[in-house]
Structures are given as C-alpha cells and as structure tokens.
Design a protein around this motif. Structure first.
Motif, PDB file in Angstrom:
ATOM      1  N   TYR A  81       0.833  -1.204   0.000  1.00 18.53           N
ATOM      2  CA  TYR A  81       0.000   0.000   0.000  1.00 18.53           C
ATOM      3  C   TYR A  81       0.870   1.257   0.000  1.00 18.53           C
ATOM      4  CZ  TYR A  81      -3.484   3.421   1.435  1.00 18.53           C
ATOM      5  OH  TYR A  81      -4.309   4.528   1.494  1.00 18.53           O
ATOM      6  N   PHE A  82       1.911   1.277   0.820  1.00 19.14           N
ATOM      7  CA  PHE A  82       2.800   2.442   0.865  1.00 19.14           C
ATOM      8  C   PHE A  82       3.538   2.599  -0.462  1.00 19.14           C
ATOM      9  CE2 PHE A  82       6.827   4.563   1.961  1.00 19.14           C
ATOM     10  CZ  PHE A  82       6.312   5.731   2.509  1.00 19.14           C
ATOM     11  N   ARG A  83       3.926   1.477  -1.081  1.00 21.71           N
ATOM     12  CA  ARG A  83       4.596   1.530  -2.382  1.00 21.71           C
ATOM     13  C   ARG A  83       3.676   2.119  -3.444  1.00 21.71           C
ATOM     14  NH1 ARG A  83       9.514   2.055  -3.879  1.00 21.71           N
ATOM     15  NH2 ARG A  83       8.587   3.586  -5.250  1.00 21.71           N
ATOM     16  N   ALA A  84       2.366   1.821  -3.334  1.00 21.58           N
ATOM     17  CA  ALA A  84       1.401   2.383  -4.273  1.00 21.58           C
ATOM     18  C   ALA A  84       1.335   3.907  -4.152  1.00 21.58           C
ATOM     19  CB  ALA A  84       0.021   1.770  -4.045  1.00 21.58           C
ATOM     20  N   TRP A  85       1.434   4.419  -2.918  1.00 26.11           N
ATOM     21  CA  TRP A  85       1.439   5.878  -2.749  1.00 26.11           C
ATOM     22  C   TRP A  85       2.725   6.489  -3.290  1.00 26.11           C
ATOM     23  CZ3 TRP A  85      -2.272   9.086  -2.351  1.00 26.11           C
ATOM     24  CH2 TRP A  85      -3.451   8.769  -1.688  1.00 26.11           C
ATOM     25  N   VAL A  86       3.845   5.820  -3.096  1.00 29.70           N
ATOM     26  CA  VAL A  86       5.111   6.328  -3.642  1.00 29.70           C
ATOM     27  C   VAL A  86       5.034   6.415  -5.165  1.00 29.70           C
ATOM     28  CG1 VAL A  86       7.573   5.844  -3.900  1.00 29.70           C
ATOM     29  CG2 VAL A  86       6.465   5.530  -1.682  1.00 29.70           C
ATOM     30  N   ASN A  87       4.479   5.372  -5.792  1.00 25.36           N
ATOM     31  CA  ASN A  87       4.320   5.403  -7.244  1.00 25.36           C
ATOM     32  C   ASN A  87       3.409   6.544  -7.680  1.00 25.36           C
ATOM     33  OD1 ASN A  87       5.941   3.122  -7.480  1.00 25.36           O
ATOM     34  ND2 ASN A  87       4.213   1.713  -7.505  1.00 25.36           N
ATOM     35  N   CYS A  88       2.387   6.824  -6.879  1.00 28.41           N
ATOM     36  CA  CYS A  88       1.487   7.939  -7.192  1.00 28.41           C
ATOM     37  C   CYS A  88       2.215   9.267  -7.066  1.00 28.41           C
ATOM     38  CB  CYS A  88       0.273   7.892  -6.279  1.00 28.41           C
ATOM     39  SG  CYS A  88      -0.838   9.312  -6.418  1.00 28.41           S
ATOM     40  N   TRP A  89       2.964   9.451  -5.993  1.00 30.19           N
ATOM     41  CA  TRP A  89       3.685  10.714  -5.789  1.00 30.19           C
ATOM     42  C   TRP A  89       4.725  10.960  -6.871  1.00 30.19           C
ATOM     43  CZ3 TRP A  89       4.495   8.903  -0.101  1.00 30.19           C
ATOM     44  CH2 TRP A  89       3.298   9.073   0.602  1.00 30.19           C
ATOM     45  N   GLU A  90       5.300   9.891  -7.398  1.00 26.62           N
ATOM     46  CA  GLU A  90       6.327  10.027  -8.434  1.00 26.62           C
ATOM     47  C   GLU A  90       5.742  10.040  -9.835  1.00 26.62           C
ATOM     48  OE1 GLU A  90       9.115   6.917  -7.714  1.00 26.62           O
ATOM     49  OE2 GLU A  90       9.889   7.813  -5.858  1.00 26.62           O
ATOM     50  N   GLY A  91       4.419  10.036  -9.925  1.00 27.83           N
ATOM     51  CA  GLY A  91       3.771  10.177 -11.221  1.00 27.83           C
ATOM     52  C   GLY A  91       3.697   8.917 -12.061  1.00 27.83           C
ATOM     53  N   ARG A  92       3.935   7.741 -11.484  1.00 23.98           N
ATOM     54  CA  ARG A  92       3.909   6.492 -12.257  1.00 23.98           C
ATOM     55  C   ARG A  92       2.569   5.785 -12.205  1.00 23.98           C
ATOM     56  NH1 ARG A  92       8.982   5.826  -9.663  1.00 23.98           N
ATOM     57  NH2 ARG A  92       8.054   4.333  -8.215  1.00 23.98           N
ATOM     58  N   ALA A  93       1.683   6.187 -11.313  1.00 22.12           N
ATOM     59  CA  ALA A  93       0.389   5.514 -11.178  1.00 22.12           C
ATOM     60  C   ALA A  93      -0.595   6.456 -10.495  1.00 22.12           C
ATOM     61  CB  ALA A  93       0.538   4.217 -10.366  1.00 22.12           C
ATOM     62  N   GLU A  94      -1.861   6.042 -10.533  1.00 22.23           N
ATOM     63  CA  GLU A  94      -2.888   6.812  -9.845  1.00 22.23           C
ATOM     64  C   GLU A  94      -2.898   6.483  -8.358  1.00 22.23           C
ATOM     65  OE1 GLU A  94      -6.581   6.056 -11.734  1.00 22.23           O
ATOM     66  OE2 GLU A  94      -6.028   7.042 -13.625  1.00 22.23           O
ATOM     67  N   ALA A  95      -3.606   7.280  -7.594  1.00 27.34           N
ATOM     68  CA  ALA A  95      -3.671   7.064  -6.147  1.00 27.34           C
ATOM     69  C   ALA A  95      -4.378   5.738  -5.855  1.00 27.34           C
ATOM     70  CB  ALA A  95      -4.410   8.213  -5.477  1.00 27.34           C
ATOM     71  N   PRO A  96      -3.905   4.986  -4.852  1.00 25.58           N
ATOM     72  CA  PRO A  96      -4.569   3.720  -4.495  1.00 25.58           C
ATOM     73  C   PRO A  96      -5.976   3.968  -3.985  1.00 25.58           C
ATOM     74  CG  PRO A  96      -2.900   4.291  -2.860  1.00 25.58           C
ATOM     75  CD  PRO A  96      -2.742   5.250  -3.998  1.00 25.58           C
ATOM     76  N   ASN A  97      -6.833   2.965  -4.164  1.00 25.45           N
ATOM     77  CA  ASN A  97      -8.227   3.096  -3.769  1.00 25.45           C
ATOM     78  C   ASN A  97      -8.679   1.786  -3.136  1.00 25.45           C
ATOM     79  OD1 ASN A  97     -10.822   4.103  -3.471  1.00 25.45           O
ATOM     80  ND2 ASN A  97     -10.850   4.987  -5.541  1.00 25.45           N
ATOM     81  N   TYR A  98      -9.962   1.721  -2.800  1.00 29.88           N
ATOM     82  CA  TYR A  98     -10.503   0.512  -2.185  1.00 29.88           C
ATOM     83  C   TYR A  98     -10.481  -0.653  -3.176  1.00 29.88           C
ATOM     84  CZ  TYR A  98     -12.309   3.550   1.499  1.00 29.88           C
ATOM     85  OH  TYR A  98     -12.425   4.452   2.521  1.00 29.88           O
ATOM     86  N   LYS A  99     -10.368  -1.850  -2.635  1.00 27.56           N
ATOM     87  CA  LYS A  99     -10.425  -3.063  -3.441  1.00 27.56           C
ATOM     88  C   LYS A  99     -11.790  -3.704  -3.270  1.00 27.56           C
ATOM     89  CE  LYS A  99      -5.549  -4.346  -3.666  1.00 27.56           C
ATOM     90  NZ  LYS A  99      -4.574  -5.444  -3.471  1.00 27.56           N
ATOM     91  N   GLY A 100     -12.541  -3.787  -4.370  1.00 27.85           N
ATOM     92  CA  GLY A 100     -13.863  -4.395  -4.327  1.00 27.85           C
ATOM     93  C   GLY A 100     -13.777  -5.917  -4.281  1.00 27.85           C
ATOM     94  N   ARG A 101     -14.786  -6.533  -3.735  1.00 26.89           N
ATOM     95  CA  ARG A 101     -14.797  -7.991  -3.587  1.00 26.89           C
ATOM     96  C   ARG A 101     -14.755  -8.699  -4.938  1.00 26.89           C
ATOM     97  NH1 ARG A 101     -16.641 -11.591   0.463  1.00 26.89           N
ATOM     98  NH2 ARG A 101     -17.378 -13.585  -0.356  1.00 26.89           N
ATOM     99  N   PHE A 102     -15.480  -8.172  -5.926  1.00 22.97           N
ATOM    100  CA  PHE A 102     -15.565  -8.831  -7.225  1.00 22.97           C
ATOM    101  C   PHE A 102     -14.724  -8.148  -8.293  1.00 22.97           C
ATOM    102  CE2 PHE A 102     -19.619  -9.677  -5.024  1.00 22.97           C
ATOM    103  CZ  PHE A 102     -19.546 -11.057  -4.957  1.00 22.97           C
ATOM    104  N   ARG A 103     -14.048  -7.076  -7.947  1.00 20.73           N
ATOM    105  CA  ARG A 103     -13.234  -6.368  -8.934  1.00 20.73           C
ATOM    106  C   ARG A 103     -11.741  -6.519  -8.682  1.00 20.73           C
ATOM    107  NH1 ARG A 103     -16.752  -2.395  -7.376  1.00 20.73           N
ATOM    108  NH2 ARG A 103     -15.039  -1.227  -6.441  1.00 20.73           N
ATOM    109  N   SER A 104     -11.373  -7.243  -7.665  1.00 19.07           N
ATOM    110  CA  SER A 104      -9.957  -7.414  -7.351  1.00 19.07           C
ATOM    111  C   SER A 104      -9.618  -8.896  -7.274  1.00 19.07           C
ATOM    112  CB  SER A 104      -9.604  -6.722  -6.025  1.00 19.07           C
ATOM    113  OG  SER A 104     -10.372  -7.253  -4.965  1.00 19.07           O
ATOM    114  N   ARG A 105      -8.364  -9.202  -7.442  1.00 15.80           N
ATOM    115  CA  ARG A 105      -7.903 -10.579  -7.426  1.00 15.80           C
ATOM    116  C   ARG A 105      -7.349 -10.914  -6.046  1.00 15.80           C
ATOM    117  NH1 ARG A 105      -3.116 -12.379 -11.437  1.00 15.80           N
ATOM    118  NH2 ARG A 105      -2.081 -10.777 -10.209  1.00 15.80           N
ATOM    119  N   MET A 106      -7.724 -12.078  -5.539  1.00 18.58           N
ATOM    120  CA  MET A 106      -7.191 -12.515  -4.252  1.00 18.58           C
ATOM    121  C   MET A 106      -5.683 -12.727  -4.349  1.00 18.58           C
ATOM    122  SD  MET A 106      -9.816 -15.222  -2.553  1.00 18.58           S
ATOM    123  CE  MET A 106     -11.539 -14.835  -2.265  1.00 18.58           C
ATOM    124  N   ALA A 107      -4.952 -12.227  -3.380  1.00 14.27           N
ATOM    125  CA  ALA A 107      -3.494 -12.383  -3.367  1.00 14.27           C
ATOM    126  C   ALA A 107      -3.006 -12.427  -1.927  1.00 14.27           C
ATOM    127  CB  ALA A 107      -2.824 -11.233  -4.120  1.00 14.27           C
TER     128      ALA A 107
END
Length: 420
Positions: A81-107
């Motif tokens: 989760y923290f890595r996702a924010w770092v990627n967002c701050w550095e312009g490589r990805a969008e801000a992290p959001n909630y993971k839906g039950r049927f829209r996300s993959r179990m990991a």
C-alpha cells in the motif's frame, strides 16, 4: 548483475486448503481497505509506517477474522500500500483506492523465501509450505534455485499466492546473479502492431496467430454469454446471485482465462525470437488507453459508429500491444539489445522508399502505393509502416535527427537498416 524474475506455477490444494486460502485472501483485501481508511482519515503529519504498523497489530488482535492472515502477509499488505502511494507521488500511477470484492484478485504474500521450504518431489511435482495453509503441491515446470542450488547470488526471495479463474497459483520471486550482457550485434528491425497482422516486421515478415479459442470453445462461450444474460434478467435488483448464475460466471471466466494463457504463451515465444535475432527494435509510442476509449458520447451529444468502435476496441485489447512491448523491453535488455519508441504520427502515411507523404498513397487498409513523382514504391501497408519505424528508431539512436521532427516533417530521408 542481480536479476529479479518471477516464475508462475499451478497450485493443487485440498478442499480444506482452498477454504483457508480464500479466507486469507478475503482478509488481505479487507486489510488493504482498512489501511486505506486509516491512512486517508488521519492528518498528513501523522501518516507514517510505524503508526500504520501499530494499527495493523491492534486490528489483528481486536478482529479475530483478520487473524487468519499471517503476520508477515499483513505487513506485506502495508508495504504494498505504501509503495502504491510512492508510485502515485512520483507520477507512475494513480492514487490507491478501495479493493472491491468482485473487482480485485485474491493475493497472499509470503515475503520470506526461507519460509517456503521448497522441495522437489519428482520430475513433475514440487512441494512448498504456505503459512496457516500447510504443505501444498505445485507443478514443477522450471528448475528453481533451492536446496544445494541456492546461495546468496541465486535464490527464491519470496512468493505470492494468487487466485485466478482456473484456481490458485504461486508466483515465486527469483533472484539470480548473471553476467552483464554483451552488446547485441544483430540487425535492426521496426515493428508495426495491428489487428489483421498482429506484428509486421520491417524485414517483410509477419508474426501471426489464429483464434485463441477453438470453434467449439467459442460457441460454448457464446452460449454461456446468452445464458448469463437470460439469468440476469430474472434476477431482481439487489437480489443475491443464484448458484446457477454464479456457476455461469465461473465458466465464462475459465474460458476467457484459457484464451489469455494462450495469448501470453504466443507473445512470450514471439518476443523471445525477436529479441534473440535483432539488436535494436523500434516500436510506435502509442497511447493505447486513448485508442480504446468508447465512442458512445453523451445523451446530449451521442457518438457515431458506436458498435464498430466497440468492436475495434475489443480487437485492440485482445492483442495486448502494451504487454508485447513490455516483454520486448526486458528480453532485449537481457541480450544486450534495446527497444526504441518513436512517435506514431505519419508512420503509415509516409513512403519508406522516398520519404514523402503523398495524399492517396494508402490505397487500402492493407496496400501502400506511393503517388510521389518518380517513386511508385508498392508494399504491404504494415510492412511500409514498420520500415518507417525502423528508420525513425535509427535516427533516434544515432543522433541523425530528433524524434520530435517526425511529427510535422513532410519528408524524411530513408536510411538503410544497420547493425547497432
């Protein structure tokens, strides 16, 4: 140099192990959502990893259903989760959001390689340890650096369990010490990506494939899609899906997963052959996300040819052009080659022989015939575009021109393919 790679293998779980893995997968998704809630509600000056780690530990004590997730896997959720924010701050990805039950993959992450206890049982089977799941079997399809073959330079550093349409898989993270690749001395090539011809190379050859599903599989998928719509119409709004509808969803997902596996297999084999043969690989720098946008428009300003554009979008998404380039980039780098991205405008309108852009030269979607005086060059339209891509990539590498010039220039002197 150190090389980080992943290896994916199919897991074979018992019924009890499958239930345990699904419980952990749901707990990992809930942990992500709780961390996201905690992170976004706090003031910025109080957001830090130490406070988040303390909140996670307290949450696992207060909520027993979160305790099914191993402690290290919970820590891995926080780090991801923290890595996702770092990627967002550095312009490589969008801000992290909630993971839906049927829209996300179990990991489920297993961050420490020593916890896996990988053992090869025979030629086809291996065994590993998954925390709070137990010893599980997996298909041994690649030699892993375990046992006597493992050392500080080559070892398995961790793994991730992921659930897909056809069941659970494990992705091993493998670190190896490999020598620096020597400079590739092979010829150069330009590649034009398309629909009718998936990959057209500047040497005049093509890389093609057939349908990902057989006729019988395609017909079965069509029937399942019709059954899905029929069952959905009988369901009231807000009502839980019936078991038959859920089973239909699963069958559709399995067929689509089969098609994707075949597509990825073809891409791996094709890109490996290209990376082995060519030293410099030129591709168009396409904005694929913009290319597959819907033409539906709005109620006030509806779009035109919506169904045709939707079919084109599906065809582009099915070819997975971005995944092809990603594979080419790391495979070429492993072999001392390079992938050069060139601007896409005018690559299909310019003549690769004389360098002029003449109206009417693109006679049909598949045929190019230069209308410039004294030229008369004829070729397949995709092959002509791939030659222009190779020329532009050579200019970018050798310094004979600026890539930005190809956007507005009416003439670009052709160059012969050369060794890098």
């Amino acid at each position: 140099m150190k090389q980080q790679r992943g290896h994916k293998a199919r897991l074979y779980l018992t019924s009890a192990q499958t239930l345990a893995a699904e419980d952990q997968g749901h707990a990992a998704r809930a942990m992500w959502n709780l961390v996201h809630d905690w992170w976004t509600m706090l003031p910025k000056d109080k957001r830090n990893l130490a406070a988040a780690d303390k909140a996670i530990r307290q949450g696992r004590k207060d909520l027993p259903w979160l305790g099914v997730l191993p402690a290290q896997a919970a820590q891995a959720v926080l780090k991801t989760y923290f890595r996702a924010w770092v990627n967002c701050w550095e312009g490589r990805a969008e801000a992290p959001n909630y993971k839906g039950r049927f829209r996300s993959r179990m990991a489920i992450d297993i961050p420490q390689g020593r916890d896996l206890q990988i053992v090869r049982l025979n030629r086809r089977w291996g065994r590993m340890w998954a925390p709070k799941i137990g010893h599980v079997l997996f298909r041994w399809t690649k030699d892993l650096p375990v046992g006597k073959r493992a050392d500080k330079e080559s070892r398995v550093t961790g793994a991730r369990l992921v659930k897909e349409a056809d069941g659970w898989h494990v992705v091993f993270r493998i670190q190896r010490e490999v020598p620096e690749p020597a400079e590739h001395t092979g010829p150069t090539v330009g590649i034009d990506r398309g629909i009718t011809k998936p990959l057209a190379l500047s040497d005049g050859s093509f890389r093609e494939h057939g349908p990902w599903l057989s006729k019988g599989e395609a017909e079965r998928l069509r029937r399942l899609e019709k059954a899905k719509e029929r069952k959905r119409r009988t369901r009231r709004k807000g009502e839980k899906n019936s078991r038959r509808l859920t089973r239909t969803y699963d069958q559709i997902a399995q067929l689509r997963a089969t098609a994707k596996r075949r597509a990825v297999d073809w891409q791996h084999k094709t890109t490996t052959g290209i990376a082995v043969t060519f030293s410099r690989i030129g591709v168009e720098d396409l904005a694929i996300t913009n290319m597959v946008k819907s033409a539906r428009g709005t109620v006030a300003n509806p779009g035109t040819n919506v169904r045709q554009k939707a079919g084109l979008n599906r065809a582009i998404a099915g070819e997975a052009w971005g995944r092809t380039v990603t594979m080419l980039e790391y495979k070429a780098a492993q072999r001392g080659g390079i992938v050069v991205k060139v601007p896409a405008p005018d690559t299909s309108r310019r003549c690769s022989a004389c360098g002029f852009i003449t109206p009417g030269s693109r006679e049909t979607q598949a045929r190019f015939a230069c209308k410039a005086d004294g030229c008369g060059h004829e070729a397949n339209a995709d092959s002509n575009a791939s030659c222009n891509i190779d020329h532009a990539a050579g200019s970018a590498v050798s310094g004979r021109g600026d890539l930005g010039d190809t956007r507005s220039a009416k003439r670009q002197p052709p160059t012969r393919p050369h060794a890098a």
